[in-house]
Design a protein around this motif. Structure first.
Motif, PDB file in Angstrom:
ATOM      1  N   TYR A   4      12.361  20.221 -34.850  1.00 24.84           N
ATOM      2  CA  TYR A   4      11.836  18.902 -35.207  1.00 24.84           C
ATOM      3  C   TYR A   4      12.877  17.807 -34.976  1.00 24.84           C
ATOM      4  N   GLY A   5      14.123  18.133 -35.200  1.00 27.56           N
ATOM      5  CA  GLY A   5      15.168  17.149 -34.954  1.00 27.56           C
ATOM      6  C   GLY A   5      15.284  16.790 -33.492  1.00 27.56           C
ATOM      7  N   TYR A   6      15.267  17.818 -32.646  1.00 26.62           N
ATOM      8  CA  TYR A   6      15.355  17.558 -31.206  1.00 26.62           C
ATOM      9  C   TYR A   6      14.126  16.796 -30.704  1.00 26.62           C
ATOM     10  N   LEU A   7      12.948  17.195 -31.200  1.00 29.39           N
ATOM     11  CA  LEU A   7      11.741  16.500 -30.771  1.00 29.39           C
ATOM     12  C   LEU A   7      11.719  15.065 -31.291  1.00 29.39           C
ATOM     13  N   GLY A   8      12.291  14.868 -32.489  1.00 30.41           N
ATOM     14  CA  GLY A   8      12.379  13.511 -33.017  1.00 30.41           C
ATOM     15  C   GLY A   8      13.281  12.639 -32.158  1.00 30.41           C
ATOM     16  N   LEU A   9      14.416  13.191 -31.733  1.00 26.24           N
ATOM     17  CA  LEU A   9      15.308  12.451 -30.838  1.00 26.24           C
ATOM     18  C   LEU A   9      14.637  12.172 -29.495  1.00 26.24           C
ATOM     19  N   TRP A  10      13.906  13.175 -29.010  1.00 34.30           N
ATOM     20  CA  TRP A  10      13.167  13.024 -27.748  1.00 34.30           C
ATOM     21  C   TRP A  10      12.200  11.839 -27.845  1.00 34.30           C
ATOM     22  N   CYS A  11      11.378  11.837 -28.889  1.00 36.01           N
ATOM     23  CA  CYS A  11      10.375  10.776 -29.042  1.00 36.01           C
ATOM     24  C   CYS A  11      11.034   9.413 -29.272  1.00 36.01           C
ATOM     25  N   ALA A  12      12.103   9.388 -30.074  1.00 32.76           N
ATOM     26  CA  ALA A  12      12.770   8.115 -30.352  1.00 32.76           C
ATOM     27  C   ALA A  12      13.417   7.555 -29.087  1.00 32.76           C
ATOM     28  N   GLY A  13      14.055   8.437 -28.319  1.00 36.28           N
ATOM     29  CA  GLY A  13      14.734   7.975 -27.097  1.00 36.28           C
ATOM     30  C   GLY A  13      13.756   7.412 -26.088  1.00 36.28           C
ATOM     31  N   PHE A  14      12.710   8.179 -25.776  1.00 34.89           N
ATOM     32  CA  PHE A  14      11.757   7.704 -24.775  1.00 34.89           C
ATOM     33  C   PHE A  14      10.885   6.577 -25.326  1.00 34.89           C
ATOM     34  N   GLY A  15      10.681   6.569 -26.652  1.00 33.80           N
ATOM     35  CA  GLY A  15       9.972   5.441 -27.245  1.00 33.80           C
ATOM     36  C   GLY A  15      10.754   4.150 -27.073  1.00 33.80           C
ATOM     37  N   GLY A  16      12.078   4.223 -27.208  1.00 34.63           N
ATOM     38  CA  GLY A  16      12.919   3.048 -26.981  1.00 34.63           C
ATOM     39  C   GLY A  16      12.843   2.577 -25.544  1.00 34.63           C
ATOM     40  N   VAL A  17      12.845   3.534 -24.603  1.00 33.28           N
ATOM     41  CA  VAL A  17      12.736   3.166 -23.186  1.00 33.28           C
ATOM     42  C   VAL A  17      11.410   2.456 -22.923  1.00 33.28           C
ATOM     43  N   ALA A  18      10.320   3.000 -23.504  1.00 35.39           N
ATOM     44  CA  ALA A  18       9.008   2.388 -23.317  1.00 35.39           C
ATOM     45  C   ALA A  18       8.973   0.984 -23.909  1.00 35.39           C
ATOM     46  N   LEU A  19       9.543   0.821 -25.111  1.00 34.87           N
ATOM     47  CA  LEU A  19       9.534  -0.483 -25.768  1.00 34.87           C
ATOM     48  C   LEU A  19      10.284  -1.534 -24.946  1.00 34.87           C
ATOM     49  N   VAL A  20      11.463  -1.159 -24.452  1.00 35.82           N
ATOM     50  CA  VAL A  20      12.244  -2.088 -23.636  1.00 35.82           C
ATOM     51  C   VAL A  20      11.476  -2.446 -22.362  1.00 35.82           C
ATOM     52  N   GLY A  21      10.832  -1.452 -21.758  1.00 33.70           N
ATOM     53  CA  GLY A  21      10.072  -1.701 -20.538  1.00 33.70           C
ATOM     54  C   GLY A  21       8.920  -2.660 -20.760  1.00 33.70           C
ATOM     55  N   TYR A  22       8.192  -2.482 -21.859  1.00 34.72           N
ATOM     56  CA  TYR A  22       7.060  -3.367 -22.129  1.00 34.72           C
ATOM     57  C   TYR A  22       7.533  -4.780 -22.484  1.00 34.72           C
ATOM     58  N   THR A 139       3.650  18.652 -28.524  1.00 35.47           N
ATOM     59  CA  THR A 139       4.473  19.842 -28.759  1.00 35.47           C
ATOM     60  C   THR A 139       4.639  20.107 -30.246  1.00 35.47           C
ATOM     61  N   VAL A 140       4.860  19.074 -31.036  1.00 38.03           N
ATOM     62  CA  VAL A 140       4.962  19.234 -32.491  1.00 38.03           C
ATOM     63  C   VAL A 140       3.656  19.799 -33.048  1.00 38.03           C
ATOM     64  N   ALA A 141       2.518  19.241 -32.571  1.00 44.08           N
ATOM     65  CA  ALA A 141       1.221  19.724 -33.042  1.00 44.08           C
ATOM     66  C   ALA A 141       1.009  21.186 -32.674  1.00 44.08           C
ATOM     67  N   ALA A 142       1.456  21.560 -31.460  1.00 40.19           N
ATOM     68  CA  ALA A 142       1.283  22.952 -31.031  1.00 40.19           C
ATOM     69  C   ALA A 142       2.143  23.888 -31.859  1.00 40.19           C
ATOM     70  N   ILE A 143       3.361  23.467 -32.221  1.00 33.03           N
ATOM     71  CA  ILE A 143       4.246  24.317 -33.044  1.00 33.03           C
ATOM     72  C   ILE A 143       3.669  24.483 -34.447  1.00 33.03           C
ATOM     73  N   GLU A 144       3.133  23.400 -34.992  1.00 33.18           N
ATOM     74  CA  GLU A 144       2.624  23.444 -36.362  1.00 33.18           C
ATOM     75  C   GLU A 144       1.260  24.117 -36.471  1.00 33.18           C
ATOM     76  N   ARG A 145       0.387  23.857 -35.485  1.00 37.89           N
ATOM     77  CA  ARG A 145      -1.011  24.277 -35.646  1.00 37.89           C
ATOM     78  C   ARG A 145      -1.485  25.299 -34.619  1.00 37.89           C
ATOM     79  N   GLY A 146      -0.621  25.666 -33.671  1.00 37.17           N
ATOM     80  CA  GLY A 146      -0.993  26.722 -32.747  1.00 37.17           C
ATOM     81  C   GLY A 146      -1.254  26.237 -31.327  1.00 37.17           C
ATOM     82  N   TRP A 147      -1.345  27.223 -30.424  1.00 37.14           N
ATOM     83  CA  TRP A 147      -1.449  26.940 -28.993  1.00 37.14           C
ATOM     84  C   TRP A 147      -2.678  26.146 -28.573  1.00 37.14           C
ATOM     85  N   PRO A 148      -3.836  26.224 -29.286  1.00 36.50           N
ATOM     86  CA  PRO A 148      -4.975  25.415 -28.830  1.00 36.50           C
ATOM     87  C   PRO A 148      -4.673  23.915 -28.734  1.00 36.50           C
TER      88      PRO A 148
END
Length: 290
Positions: A4-22, A139-148
């Motif tokens: 969750y920590g790595y995925l949080g960093l992933w989302c925060a990093g790319f979210g920042g890139v998206a925000l700056v771009g917009y 990916t977070v949803a798949a880890i928490e709730r399964g492959w579907p």
């Protein structure tokens, strides 16, 4: 740090890139928004010499007008590979060619084959970053709730996109069928064979051979074009006489193997259909398994 920590960093990093771009897009500061797009005209064509590198393309002289100042420019595509935009693969005197450059810098022009090119406004990078944020959430949803959730999360939007673009794809397929049926046959000749040698990431030598053909349309247009497929034994094709089939309204759309072009069209339909079925079935499986 856990998943969750790595995925949080992933989302925060790319979210920042998206925000700056917009933000840059809203401020009109993206490179795409500052790019001038105009249409030039090929004034002169220099056929490549036999044995030249394919990366140079066909050398042309192009004239264009700066829309903002009205100034006329006459330029060439000489320079390092890629320095002047897309390689010119088919050329004739009078052919329109797209020209783009940053505002106020016509000397730094780049060529593009698509004269109807529409600017995307510089949203490509932020949109990609936003998709990567979405991938992290799925990916977070798949880890928490399964492959579907992985199947539905990734294949679902893809299937909806394919459905949205399906009518346009059908129209493109029909247009291609009609274009192939209307192609005109004219005599042609291989006037040069271009060769480029490079290495892949494993150090293996890669050699690319591309014949260059010359043909004249029924209305008298002399065309010089790279023929990247359809000529048997291309390395020994220099000087060979052959038949070229081209679209009546666009000599750049041509083939030296009309039967192969029809096969490629049919195979494209099959691959597109299979791809759509696989993606849709994957999304359905994910939705049913929830």
């Amino acid at each position: 740090m856990g998943w969750y920590g790595y995925l949080g960093l992933w989302c925060a990093g790319f979210g920042g890139v998206a925000l700056v771009g917009y933000v840059r897009y809203l401020a009109g500061a993206t490179e795409a928004q500052r790019t001038v797009r105009t249409v030039g005209r090929i004034e002169h064509v220099t056929p490549p010499r036999h044995g030249d590198s394919r990366t140079d393309g066909i050398r042309v002289v192009v004239s264009f007008q700066d829309p903002s100042t009205g100034a006329e420019f006459t330029v060439t595509n000489d320079g390092e590979a890629g320095e002047r935009g897309e390689r010119v693969k088919a050329a004739w005197v009078g052919r329109p060619i797209g020209v783009r450059y940053l505002s106020g810098q016509p000397h730094a022009h780049r060529f593009t084959h698509d004269v109807s090119e529409r600017p995307h406004g510089g949203l490509g990078l932020p949109n990609c970053a936003l998709f990567l944020v979405y991938a992290g959430v799925v990916t977070v949803a798949a880890i928490e709730r399964g492959w579907p959730w992985a199947l539905l999360g990734f294949a679902g939007p893809w299937a909806l996109s394919l459905v949205h673009h399906l009518p346009e794809n059908v129209r493109d397929t029909r247009r291609r069928r009609d274009t192939l049926a209307a192609m005109t046959a004219v005599p042609g000749r291989v006037v040069a064979v271009l060769k480029s040698v490079g290495t892949d990431e494993d150090g293996n030598t890669l050699t690319t051979i591309v014949p260059v053909v010359a043909f004249t349309t029924h209305d008298g247009t002399a065309v010089t074009a790279a023929c990247e497929w359809g000529i048997p034994d291309p390395a020994r094709s220099y000087g060979r006489e052959l038949t070229i089939h081209h679209a009546p309204d666009d000599p750049a759309d041509f083939t030296a193997d009309i039967a192969g072009a029809h096969r490629a069209w049919r195979q494209g339909i099959v691959f597109d259909t299979l791809g759509f079925v696989v993606v849709a079935a994957t999304a359905v499986v994910g939705a049913v398994a929830l």
